[in-house]
Motif scaffolding. Structure first.
Motif, PDB file in Angstrom:
ATOM      1  N   MET A   1       0.821  -1.215  -0.004  1.00  0.00           N
ATOM      2  CA  MET A   1      -0.052  -0.104   0.109  1.00  0.00           C
ATOM      3  C   MET A   1       0.860   1.383   0.180  1.00  0.00           C
TER       4      MET A   1
ATOM      5  N   LEU B   1      -7.680   1.831   0.656  1.00  0.00           N
ATOM      6  CA  LEU B   1      -7.623   0.450   0.798  1.00  0.00           C
ATOM      7  C   LEU B   1      -9.059  -0.205   0.547  1.00  0.00           C
TER       8      LEU B   1
ATOM      9  N   ALA C   1      -6.577  -2.489  -3.491  1.00  0.00           N
ATOM     10  CA  ALA C   1      -6.695  -0.935  -3.526  1.00  0.00           C
ATOM     11  C   ALA C   1      -7.300  -0.466  -4.541  1.00  0.00           C
TER      12      ALA C   1
END
Length: 416
Positions: A85, A97, A103
């Motif tokens: 991430m 997310l 994501a």
DNA sequence: TCTGGGGTCCTAGGACCC
DNA sequence: TCTGGGGTCCTAGGACCC
């Protein structure tokens, strides 16, 4: 315009980062308690081992095909997820997310989508060792469908882009309804009985029919596939609405003291979670139950409205114990227990009542309790009577690494 | 013998009210 | 003899997701 980045076979990929010798070998990861198969490498998918299959039914088969089997190691996966991430945030705008391995990013206004997508894919794989697939579409559901195609057909090299909703239409005859986001087991079995087999078949139906057969969520799905964004599909959430702490037991439990012990443990865990996030709960439902596969089932639960919102473990534990005392019945092999907290309020919106029973030192006691656990480990201090030996503790016999190992010390093998 | 955990949202049905 | 109807709130259960 949305991008969906999805890690390929995420848990398996994580295990491969810390053990590159697993590359190219068939690998599965098991759920908590070593119960079900929750991740499969491509080699295993080719052996037609289904997602979510109970491990005990496939144990022999996996052994015969030399499949490497691991218990899940959420500390490792959480850490790898964070790395992925963080990397994505350097590549894409407005990253949100969606799950541990997915994501979305809003890329409205980007001109050269193709280059952005390919570069993102390349950088994530290089920096983290985790391979990803990328789907792009004018709605999240279309991005999701694009992602499915990217994963399935190697010819796309992991990236599929629908510039418009129209661009997706030629693919619909080849997308089974079961592959659509929002069609699960029940609808996946029902739709073919109504002669709906592909995304194309579904899109031919009118709104009234969809609403009747699939409800409002089904209608949102179809609208999104047609290119109309639905706010209901907007999954970014301001605040959580519930906290659940529960587990299946490692072995069946028949004694009241073990049920009480488990309820105590989960109530405490829920309290810890609430305090960590600065939240309180007003309604709790402690429960314990037999296996859903047991011939004679017993589900014991009670919804309790608290006088005032709390995150004090001692209060939650007391209520949970009461439920155990009241509803325990001798003679059942219990398989699971836990607590559900709903009606969550955050600090800002919590108004202590004038006649509150909460004393000013209560917050400090819980704070000290959390601090001791943090410093000396989760087993250093406990509330209530918790027996030394937890009969119900879950099974995890096949961990790849000791869980306490600090993952950030593990070198990423794939960086070149 | 052995079948995950943690979430969200929707719906159906009962209780209650006017 | 002859059973209203509609709104709201609550809960349990079912559907979906990863």
């Amino acid at each position: 315009m949305y991008v969906l980045v999805d890690c390929n076979n995420f848990f398996v990929s994580c295990e491969r980062v810390i053990n590159p010798r697993l590359e190219g070998k068939p690998v599965v990861i098991l759920s908590n308690n070593d119960g079900c198969i929750v991740a499969r490498s491509n080699e295993v998918k080719k052996l037609s081992v289904p997602m979510g299959a109970p491990f005990f039914k496939w144990k022999e088969y996996l052994k015969n095909h030399n499949v490497r089997v691991f218990s899940s190691n959420y500390l490792l996966y959480g850490d790898m997820s964070r790395r992925v991430m963080e990397t994505l945030e350097t590549c894409l705008p407005e990253v949100s997310l969606y799950s541990i391995d997915e994501a979305f990013s809003n890329i409205s206004g980007v001109k050269d989508i193709e280059t952005l997508a390919r570069e993102t894919k390349h950088i994530v794989t290089q920096w983290t060792g985790i391979p990803v697939s990328i789907g792009v579409g004018p709605t999240k559901t279309l991005a999701k469908a694009a992602n499915e195609l990217a994963k399935e057909h190697t010819a796309h090299n992991g990236v599929v882009i629908f510039e418009t909703a129209k661009a997706a239409v030629p693919y619909f005859p080849n997308i089974p309804v079961q592959d659509l986001w929002g069609v699960g087991r029940a609808f996946g079995e029902k739709l073919p009985r109504l002669s709906i087999h592909t995304a194309e078949d579904l899109l031919k139906k009118d709104d009234m029919w969809i609403k009747k057969e699939l409800g409002i969520p089904g209608l949102s799905l179809v609208h999104e596939l047609r290119g109309y964004e639905q706010t209901t599909m907007d999954h970014h959430r301001d605040m959580r609405k519930s906290v659940i702490r529960s587990r299946s037991f490692g072995t069946r439990v028949t004694e009241k003291k073990d049920i009480i012990d488990a309820l105590t443990y989960f109530a405490d865990r829920a309290g810890q979670m609430l305090r960590k996030e600065g939240l309180r709960t007003k309604i709790i439902r402690p429960f314990f139950m037999t296996s859903r596969f047991a011939p004679e089932r017993y589900y014991a639960s009670k919804t309790i409205q608290l006088e005032e919102a709390t995150n004090d473990s001692r209060i939650l534990i007391q209520k949970a114990i009461n439920v155990g005392e009241q509803l325990f019945k001798q003679g059942y092999p219990y398989a699971k227990a836990g607590i559900v907290c709903t009606d969550i309020v955050d600090k800002k919106h919590f108004q202590q009542s004038l006649f509150s029973a909460e004393r000013s030192e209560d917050g400090r006691i819980m704070k000290a309790y959390d601090a001791i656990k943090k410093k000396y480990g989760p087993y250093s201090i406990n509330l209530g009577r918790t027996s030394e030996e937890k009969k119900w503790h879950m099974k995890r016999e096949l961990l790849s690494t000791p869980e306490r190992k600090n993952v950030s010390s593990i070198p990423v093998a794939c960086c070149k």
